[in-house]
Design an enzyme around this catalytic site. Structure first.
Site, PDB file in Angstrom:
ATOM      1  N   SER A   1      -3.923  -0.065  -6.057  1.00 49.78           N
ATOM      2  CA  SER A   1      -4.557  -0.914  -5.054  1.00 49.78           C
ATOM      3  C   SER A   1      -4.514  -2.351  -5.547  1.00 49.78           C
ATOM      4  CB  SER A   1      -6.013  -0.485  -4.817  1.00 49.78           C
ATOM      5  OG  SER A   1      -6.646  -1.399  -3.938  1.00 49.78           O
TER       6      SER A   1
ATOM      7  N   HIS B   1       0.814  -1.209   0.000  1.00 51.27           N
ATOM      8  CA  HIS B   1       0.000   0.000   0.000  1.00 51.27           C
ATOM      9  C   HIS B   1       0.852   1.264   0.000  1.00 51.27           C
ATOM     10  CE1 HIS B   1      -3.950   1.835   0.501  1.00 51.27           C
ATOM     11  NE2 HIS B   1      -3.430   2.652   1.392  1.00 51.27           N
TER      12      HIS B   1
ATOM     13  N   GLN C   1     -10.290   2.771  10.048  1.00 55.62           N
ATOM     14  CA  GLN C   1     -10.291   4.023  10.786  1.00 55.62           C
ATOM     15  C   GLN C   1     -11.715   4.538  11.006  1.00 55.62           C
ATOM     16  OE1 GLN C   1      -9.073   3.346   7.732  1.00 55.62           O
ATOM     17  NE2 GLN C   1      -7.253   4.552   7.288  1.00 55.62           N
TER      18      GLN C   1
ATOM     19  N   TYR D   1       4.476   0.425  -3.071  1.00 53.14           N
ATOM     20  CA  TYR D   1       4.247   0.057  -4.478  1.00 53.14           C
ATOM     21  C   TYR D   1       5.328  -0.917  -4.966  1.00 53.14           C
ATOM     22  CZ  TYR D   1       0.866   3.933  -4.845  1.00 53.14           C
ATOM     23  OH  TYR D   1      -0.211   4.760  -4.678  1.00 53.14           O
TER      24      TYR D   1
ATOM     25  N   HIS E   1     -10.140   3.093  -1.241  1.00 53.44           N
ATOM     26  CA  HIS E   1     -10.392   2.665   0.134  1.00 53.44           C
ATOM     27  C   HIS E   1     -11.214   1.385   0.076  1.00 53.44           C
ATOM     28  CE1 HIS E   1     -10.083   4.532   4.352  1.00 53.44           C
ATOM     29  NE2 HIS E   1      -8.901   4.514   3.799  1.00 53.44           N
TER      30      HIS E   1
ATOM     31  N   ASP F   1      -5.209   8.489 -11.672  1.00 53.32           N
ATOM     32  CA  ASP F   1      -5.685   7.118 -11.836  1.00 53.32           C
ATOM     33  C   ASP F   1      -5.766   6.396 -10.509  1.00 53.32           C
ATOM     34  OD1 ASP F   1      -3.115   5.946 -11.150  1.00 53.32           O
ATOM     35  OD2 ASP F   1      -2.433   6.493 -13.145  1.00 53.32           O
TER      36      ASP F   1
ATOM     37  N   ARG G   1      -7.972  15.550   2.523  1.00 49.69           N
ATOM     38  CA  ARG G   1      -6.746  16.045   3.158  1.00 49.69           C
ATOM     39  C   ARG G   1      -5.602  16.134   2.149  1.00 49.69           C
ATOM     40  NH1 ARG G   1      -8.549  12.652   7.034  1.00 49.69           N
ATOM     41  NH2 ARG G   1      -6.950  11.069   6.660  1.00 49.69           N
TER      42      ARG G   1
END
Length: 740
Positions: free
Chosen positions: A541, A49, A245, A52, A95, A501, A116
């Site tokens: 991902s 994550h 979270q 990479y 996510h 992307d 953020r």
């Protein structure tokens, strides 16, 4: 020499570190065994994550520069110049794993994290999009019931966070396939505006400059989230709920305003969002970019829970937190700003010239490690690749492999398909009009648009990917995701400029998945080069699989384009009765990966034809320039479901019927998915001018019919307009709410 960690094999397994990687750690620490805090840091920074490590070799070579690109990949978000001293800042993030485990919080904190990334750059977020993939939602099976639960939870989470932040969600896309039954995809995009001379970067520099923590207190929520997102799902994955979270959008709203106030001062050297891997990634990345060292006192970090350890503080992914490198002497001024907004703020360390991360806990050093090898030299894996065996079978089938279906039955089946019907149930839960700048809103087809109050221009943006195309041809499918997002932007009258992307793939330890990924990257490179739309930011991902079943390759692309006049945003629905419809482009009978085959035969098969980028660019040029001259009433691209479905959507949304007759090789070609086509609505007096422009660009045009009446009639298929509207507007709600 420190003592080896007890039960090392088990500890390494829990931290998703290999024995080879542990040998690298020993080398970096000059033969010393790491303690558990240091091992946790390596685990997070070297997780898929964050590092990479499986994908980085394929990301090299992405086109990332153009005269309008101010900041490319490597920062919190990409930045492009939009004229008059203004810039657009944007990025898309995934996510996925958190949203499957805990849909509301997973999706909500995905939105919080991407916001953020935007305001960390100094920009005020002004528009959100999302790209969502779910599994089977129709029927009474346990899978369908659970997928409907996930849809409701994810949509609630996205709406809750975005609405509380006062940032409009102006569009997005949603698709469904059984490949996502065990692993949904939740990709969040945000765009902000900033003055070109007020952009901030995530760096730490200047020996003696203070490192400051701002935002919410740190708890244990999200502990190990980056590592969790770097592994596949199994039946036991529900137990990972503590690694998701918990978000608080009201705190983030305060953090946004406090940061934007801070950016108007001269107190900041650099600022970084605490995203995946929390304090670990933000600190290492900020120092790693400049070669600086950091000393941090973890006992000074504001804590939300009792008994927290240095390990907890470094690896927690608690939300709504930032790390600031401030100018020496500015500490109190920064404290005053954040305390005014009711936020926690603390000086927790300072910049050094050692190149090392030194962590202290109540006066005792609890970690000491070189920053560069951890942040910049993570392992780069050269995983095996092999062409998937399934391709031989799926590429061998064509539309002619199946028993023909009556065109009327096919039309009604496609029109009511969940991929086609309006998703108002979704976007009505999002506030799309807050900030009062949305000029092309969710559900209005193709790209969404906002005006830029500061310079009278408009930005158009569209998130796109057809996973069926990517399944039957990972290379061309990824390229066509870039093409489709650009075409949608062009249909709004804006010139496509750059993409971000979100590359969602399965398990990289599977050579066939790595082949799909490598092919997808090459397809994106080809399309971005040909279309002059560089990549300015992005996200990878992997491990999107459950029990060995990977999702379809899903390289989601979000394109951003600029319209020079906010008053010339082109609609994609019919405007006037009796206006004429011009079909631009060639219909070739292409059904590879089509919705036609999927909806009628429940298969994803076929091949994708070769693609002509010059024809695509000519189509964009025609629509953009004809719109500037005021020659077009509306424009809609032709994609899933072909001409018949595109016209039906335009009719339903405009409450205007349409009668069309098209000369085609086969009657079913009203459903084909040939590329580089658009439907242009033109008044009688402007038809000759538009056709002449198209001819000068080498584009085929056919006048195919008129707007008006109470029927939707396309060649030999037809339905009353009221029936089309009922199917289009009400089907999705009936499906998603059937067990409420």
């Amino acid at each position: 020499m420190s003592q080896p960690i007890e039960n090392l094999d088990e500890v390494l397994k829990n931290h998703k570190l290999s024995k080879d990687e542990y040998q690298d750690i020993l080398r970096i620490l000059e033969g010393r065994h790491p303690n558990i805090v240091e091992l946790g840091i390596f685990s997070a920074m070297w997780s898929e994550h964050c590092s990479y490590k499986s994908s980085s070799k394929y990301l090299k070579g992405f086109p990332t520069t153009a005269p309008w690109v101010i900041q490319g990949p490597g920062e919190n978000a990409g930045v492009i110049d939009i004229g008059d001293g203004m810039a657009a800042v944007f990025k898309m993030e995934s996510h996925n794993h958190p949203s499957f485990i805990e849909p509301f919080q997973g999706a909500a904190t995905g939105v919080g994290g991407i916001l953020r990334d935007i305001f960390t750059m100094g920009a005020r977020p002004v528009a959100n999009l999302n790209a969502l993939r779910f599994g089977t939602v129709k029927g009474d099976s346990e899978i369908a019931k659970y997928q409907r639960h996930l849809v409701r939870g994810v949509v609630d989470g996205i709406g809750s966070y975005g609405n509380c932040m006062g940032v409009p969600t102006i569009g997005g896309e949603m698709s469904f396939d059984a490949s996502y039954n065990g692993n949904i995809l939740v990709n969040a995009f945000s765009l902000g505006l900033v003055k070109t001379d007020e952009i901030f970067l995530g760096i730490a520099s200047g020996v003696g400059n203070p490192v400051m923590y701002v935002g919410s207190k740190t708890g244990r929520d999200g502990l190990g989230g980056a590592v969790m997102s770097s592994d596949s799902f199994t039946e036991e994955s529900k137990s990972l709920r503590p690694t998701v979270q918990v978000g608080d959008p009201f705190t983030e709203k305060l953090l946004l305003e406090a940061c934007l106030e801070l950016f108007q001062t001269d107190h900041v050297v650099g600022i970084q969002d605490m995203g995946a891997a929390g304090l670990t990634s933000s600190a290492f990345e900020m120092a790693g970019k400049t070669g600086a060292g950091l000393v941090m006192h973890l006992d000074k970090v504001p804590a939300r829970e009792e008994g927290m350890t240095p390990y907890d503080f470094m690896l927690s992914e608690s939300q709504e937190r930032m790390l600031i490198c401030a100018k020496q002497g500015s500490e109190q001024a920064i404290i005053d700003i954040f305390e005014k907004w009711g936020l926690d703020v603390a000086v927790i360390g300072e910049v050094t010239d050692t190149g090392r991360m030194e962590l202290w806990w109540h006066g005792e050093k609890c970690a000491d490690m070189p920053i560069a090898p951890v942040s910049e030299d993570a392992p780069v894996l050269d995983r095996p690749i092999s062409r998937p065996k399934y391709l031989d079978e799926v590429n061998a089938k064509t539309v002619d492999s199946f028993t023909p279906v009556d065109d009327q039955k096919a039309y009604e089946t496609l029109l009511s398909h969940i991929e086609v019907v309006d998703k108002a149930w979704v976007y009505h839960q999002y506030d799309s009009m807050v900030q009062t700048n949305t000029t092309k809103h969710p559900g209005s087809l193709d790209a969404s648009s906002i005006r830029i109050k500061e310079n009278g221009k408009a930005l158009a943006m569209s998130a796109d990917c057809n996973p069926r195309y990517c399944y039957i041809d990972p290379y061309k499918g990824a390229a066509l995701a870039v093409v489709e997002s650009g075409r949608n932007v062009a249909m709004s009258g804006a010139r496509p400029l750059s993409i971000t992307d979100c590359l969602n793939y399965g398990n990289p330890e599977n050579p066939e998945v790595m082949w799909q990924f490598a092919q997808g990257c090459e397809g994106i490179k080809e399309a971005c080069l040909a279309l002059n739309t560089p990549v300015v930011s992005g996200n990878v991902s992997l491990y999107n699989e459950t029990n060995g079943i990977s999702v379809f390759p899903t390289p989601a692309i979000a394109m951003v384009g600029l319209n020079e006049d906010e008053n010339k945003v082109l609609p994609s629905v019919f405007q006037d009765e009796e206006s004429h419809i011009i079909l631009v482009g060639e219909t070739k009978g292409e059904f590879g990966g089509s919705l036609y085959i999927k909806a009628l035969y429940e298969e994803t098969v076929g091949t994708l034809d070769t693609f002509d980028y010059q024809k695509e660019l000519a189509l964009w040029e025609l629509v953009i320039e004809a719109n500037k001259k005021g020659l077009l009433l509306s424009a809609k691209d032709v994609n899933a479901g072909g001409i018949a479905i595109a016209l039906s959507k335009m009719a339903a949304l405009s409450n205007k019927g349409v009668v069309v007759g098209i000369r085609l090789d086969k009657s079913r070609d009203i459903f084909d998915e040939s590329q580089s086509r658009a439907l242009l609505e033109v008044s009688k007096e402007n038809m000759d001018a538009v056709i002449a422009m198209a001819k000068s660009l080498g584009l085929r045009t056919d006048i195919i019919g008129k707007v008006g009446g109470d029927m939707v009639k396309i060649n030999d298929v037809q339905l009353p307009l009221e029936k089309v509207k009922d199917i289009y507007f009400n089907t999705f709600t009936r499906i998603i709410e059937q067990d409420l």
